[in-house]
Design an enzyme around this catalytic site. Sequence first.
Site, PDB file in Angstrom:
ATOM      1  N   GLU A  19      36.452  74.513  14.261  1.00  0.00           N
ATOM      2  CA  GLU A  19      37.851  74.887  14.478  1.00  0.00           C
ATOM      3  C   GLU A  19      38.857  73.894  13.898  1.00  0.00           C
ATOM      4  O   GLU A  19      39.597  73.229  14.640  1.00  0.00           O
ATOM      5  CB  GLU A  19      38.120  75.080  15.973  1.00  0.00           C
TER       6      GLU A  19
ATOM      7  N   GLU B  11      30.721  80.610  19.427  1.00  0.00           N
ATOM      8  CA  GLU B  11      31.260  80.426  20.784  1.00  0.00           C
ATOM      9  C   GLU B  11      31.863  81.733  21.245  1.00  0.00           C
ATOM     10  O   GLU B  11      32.564  82.403  20.484  1.00  0.00           O
ATOM     11  CB  GLU B  11      32.390  79.380  20.845  1.00  0.00           C
TER      12      GLU B  11
END
Length: 476
Positions: free
Chosen positions: A171, A374
């Site tokens: 991220e 995730e």
Amino acid sequence: AEEASATRQRSFPAGFLWGSSTAAFQIEGATTEDGRTDSIWDTFSRTPGRVLNGDTGDPAVDHYHRMPQDVKLMSDLGFKAYRFSVAWPRVRPDGGAVNEAGLDFYRRLVDELLAHDITPWLTLYHWDLPQTLEDRGGWAERSTAYRFAEYADSVHAALGDRVEHWTTLNEPYCTSLLGYSAGVHAPGRQEPSAAVAAVHHLLLGHGLAVSAIRDRDPKAQLGITLNLYPVDAVNPADPADVDAARRVDGLQNRIFLDPLLRGRYPDDVVADLAPFALAERIHDGDMATIAAPLDMLGVNYYTHFLVGAGTASAETSAPHTPAGSPWVGAGELRFADAGLPVTDMGWEVIPDGLTRVLRRLHEEYAVGTIYVNENGAACPDVINDAGEIDDQDRIEYLDGHLRAALAAIESGVDLRGYFCWSLLDNFEWAWGYSKRFGLVHVDYQTQVRTPKNSAKWLSSVMRENAVPLAGPAEER
Ligand code: GBH
């Protein structure tokens, strides 16, 4: 909906990979052991007012000392893969010389995983930059990209014989725009131009690391993990709202996807970021380095954004911090609710958004192999009469998102696996230990681990390689 879910395909493809995810700073603790030095999250979390309740990375869930038991737990629950991250300040504490004692922990972890037939899924950077590198400018400095590639190379030198799957960054949106512009993540800077520089230097570091690892090991499976959101206009008939959604999509999704997959930044994003000098950061050859072919793309998916033109507001605001905006150059934005149920983070639950994100990658970017790296929910503990942690809301969240993943697979997306966030309750960044994402409960007083009902539910899904015939809502 009931009929649809009963007739739809509920089995995953043979060989579908089931795993759980964690990150070093969120679970390890032991922040001063075996030569580890401070990361930016140690500094940030010790600064009053940055993290709720003054929580820090010590002792987290003491995974550094409880690793063998935690691997056994994964094995007992039936996980076939484990996505973890390596702490840069353990391995190259000053950004410089390699610390073998720090690498030893990951050597032991990988050995333990392999002994339990669990595939290691290694992330090199999940936000814990050595503080010494931040002191030299952090990700706003181009040199940090080269330090990252050196660090990647040294981790690969130690573990490349036993680890096949490598993710460079987790991220980069959070590192750059939350860390350097909003200031709600470490290093807590509110400098929009630095954040834009960080975007480019993170992508460059990714590309340099990919090339370093490929040189060493042509067999390595390489990827990056992005947190992607579907972004919709509050009123699709209002051009101002549509343009607001375009700008948020630009900064959340396309500013990373386009360089990685098309070798260039989107023109509209470059134009929006002209005052923050994005184009000026790009040196000759950078875009080719960044766009080096990947073997897999990791997707982290939690929720969506509904955006309109209007008064500025962040997507969420961290506790206590006077938050800046992550939306550099995006003008005035208004984030709206669709009126859907929310998790304990306040994030709307919208499983269909996962299907949309995956289909977009397939259709617009022609992405091949994808893993959901995730997906999960923060839920408060609910103890039932039998004394179990009965997290039905998490079960419903997972069930809905797994069905959404199946819908994407049925439509042709090459989704190969699913990693649940998270194995254990852990340090939830600016929210400290107040938000619980674990399938397994952790008692922070005693460090006792107790599988929640969601862990038992997911175990059976993994064993069957299929979601149940009826969703949890229908069963009750
Ligand atoms: C993931 O980020 C992370 O990879 C993982 O480490 C994390 O634990 C998990 O999600 C759950 O949050 O409230 O203003 O502090 C998902 C992206 C990161 C975006 C946290 C929202 C909160 C900003 N999210 N962020 S704030």
